[in-house]
Design a protein around this motif. Sequence first.
Motif, mmCIF file in Angstrom:
data_model
loop_
_atom_site.group_PDB
_atom_site.id
_atom_site.type_symbol
_atom_site.label_atom_id
_atom_site.label_comp_id
_atom_site.label_asym_id
_atom_site.label_seq_id
_atom_site.Cartn_x
_atom_site.Cartn_y
_atom_site.Cartn_z
ATOM 1 N N HIS A 26 0.835 -1.208 0.000
ATOM 2 C CA HIS A 26 0.000 0.000 0.000
ATOM 3 C C HIS A 26 0.870 1.259 0.000
ATOM 4 O O HIS A 26 0.601 2.208 -0.747
ATOM 5 N N LYS A 27 1.911 1.263 0.807
ATOM 6 C CA LYS A 27 2.824 2.410 0.848
ATOM 7 C C LYS A 27 3.562 2.561 -0.476
ATOM 8 O O LYS A 27 3.788 3.665 -0.954
ATOM 9 N N ILE A 28 3.925 1.442 -1.062
ATOM 10 C CA ILE A 28 4.625 1.464 -2.348
ATOM 11 C C ILE A 28 3.702 2.017 -3.432
ATOM 12 O O ILE A 28 4.107 2.828 -4.255
ATOM 13 N N GLN A 29 2.443 1.583 -3.409
ATOM 14 C CA GLN A 29 1.471 2.094 -4.376
ATOM 15 C C GLN A 29 1.329 3.605 -4.243
ATOM 16 O O GLN A 29 1.322 4.323 -5.237
ATOM 17 N N ARG A 30 1.221 4.105 -3.013
ATOM 18 C CA ARG A 30 1.107 5.555 -2.790
ATOM 19 C C ARG A 30 2.346 6.277 -3.312
ATOM 20 O O ARG A 30 2.245 7.343 -3.920
ATOM 21 N N SER A 31 3.506 5.708 -3.084
ATOM 22 C CA SER A 31 4.750 6.320 -3.533
ATOM 23 C C SER A 31 4.829 6.376 -5.057
ATOM 24 O O SER A 31 5.225 7.388 -5.641
ATOM 25 N N ILE A 32 4.429 5.286 -5.709
ATOM 26 C CA ILE A 32 4.445 5.248 -7.172
ATOM 27 C C ILE A 32 3.440 6.253 -7.739
ATOM 28 O O ILE A 32 3.747 6.995 -8.672
ATOM 29 N N LEU A 33 2.244 6.300 -7.149
ATOM 30 C CA LEU A 33 1.240 7.268 -7.607
ATOM 31 C C LEU A 33 1.718 8.703 -7.403
ATOM 32 O O LEU A 33 1.491 9.568 -8.256
ATOM 33 N N ALA A 34 2.370 8.971 -6.272
ATOM 34 C CA ALA A 34 2.897 10.316 -6.033
ATOM 35 C C ALA A 34 3.936 10.679 -7.090
ATOM 36 O O ALA A 34 3.959 11.808 -7.592
ATOM 37 N N ILE A 149 9.520 2.000 -9.828
ATOM 38 C CA ILE A 149 9.606 0.645 -9.274
ATOM 39 C C ILE A 149 11.033 0.348 -8.820
ATOM 40 O O ILE A 149 11.244 -0.182 -7.723
ATOM 41 N N GLU A 150 12.006 0.709 -9.647
ATOM 42 C CA GLU A 150 13.411 0.506 -9.262
ATOM 43 C C GLU A 150 13.744 1.246 -7.974
ATOM 44 O O GLU A 150 14.443 0.715 -7.105
ATOM 45 N N ARG A 151 13.233 2.453 -7.843
ATOM 46 C CA ARG A 151 13.476 3.236 -6.626
ATOM 47 C C ARG A 151 12.891 2.529 -5.410
ATOM 48 O O ARG A 151 13.532 2.443 -4.355
ATOM 49 N N GLU A 152 11.680 1.977 -5.548
ATOM 50 C CA GLU A 152 11.051 1.276 -4.426
ATOM 51 C C GLU A 152 11.794 -0.012 -4.089
ATOM 52 O O GLU A 152 11.951 -0.350 -2.918
ATOM 53 N N ILE A 153 12.282 -0.707 -5.104
ATOM 54 C CA ILE A 153 13.057 -1.933 -4.862
ATOM 55 C C ILE A 153 14.346 -1.599 -4.113
ATOM 56 O O ILE A 153 14.723 -2.301 -3.167
ATOM 57 N N LYS A 154 15.003 -0.522 -4.501
ATOM 58 C CA LYS A 154 16.230 -0.113 -3.791
ATOM 59 C C LYS A 154 15.937 0.195 -2.330
ATOM 60 O O LYS A 154 16.710 -0.165 -1.443
ATOM 61 N N LYS A 155 14.814 0.866 -2.065
ATOM 62 C CA LYS A 155 14.439 1.177 -0.681
ATOM 63 C C LYS A 155 14.214 -0.110 0.119
ATOM 64 O O LYS A 155 14.663 -0.223 1.257
ATOM 65 N N LEU A 156 13.527 -1.078 -0.509
ATOM 66 C CA LEU A 156 13.248 -2.342 0.188
ATOM 67 C C LEU A 156 14.526 -3.143 0.421
ATOM 68 O O LEU A 156 14.674 -3.772 1.478
ATOM 69 N N ARG A 157 15.438 -3.106 -0.513
ATOM 70 C CA ARG A 157 16.724 -3.786 -0.312
ATOM 71 C C ARG A 157 17.523 -3.139 0.800
ATOM 72 O O ARG A 157 18.139 -3.818 1.611
ATOM 73 N N LYS A 158 17.495 -1.838 0.826
ATOM 74 C CA LYS A 158 18.229 -1.103 1.868
ATOM 75 C C LYS A 158 17.697 -1.425 3.256
ATOM 76 O O LYS A 158 18.441 -1.533 4.225
#
Length: 163
Positions: A26-34, A149-158
Amino acid sequence: MAEFISVETEVKEALEVFSEIGNASHKIQRSILAGLGSKAASIIKKNYANSLRKKSGNLYKDMKKKVTSRGDAVVVSSNALSENKVRYGYVLAAGTTIEPKNGNYLTFKIDGKWIRKKGVTIPSRDWVAKPIETFIDSSEYKAQIDTLIEREIKKLRKKGIIE
């Protein structure tokens, strides 16, 4: 009458990448939409001068994006107000006819000369929806989603949530 124009798009395919994460999706969806909303606002600003023949002004300066409280959409609008507190971005996009409330004529001054009219028609100018629809149909849109999506994946990896 609505005060913004809604242009819908599907990002569910992009979010399927994050389906295994659970609550964080849900947070990822909000971030992508933003991120998409920010890009949409910048595209509207780039095309603003072509549609409205101005490079600056209240509509341009007040362009905002907001993810809805449910987190399932992003609204891009201009909250510019006229002197009588009317949001005029929608009026310029949809067009309208202005008629006098009291009396038979509208009276206003243009270039020092008083003018009386029974009504004024403002033509519609597609300064919001058309640039966004063009963006959504472009390869730039798909590249923007990939970037987000790449930005969100990097955040999740971090954070150590995924490998």
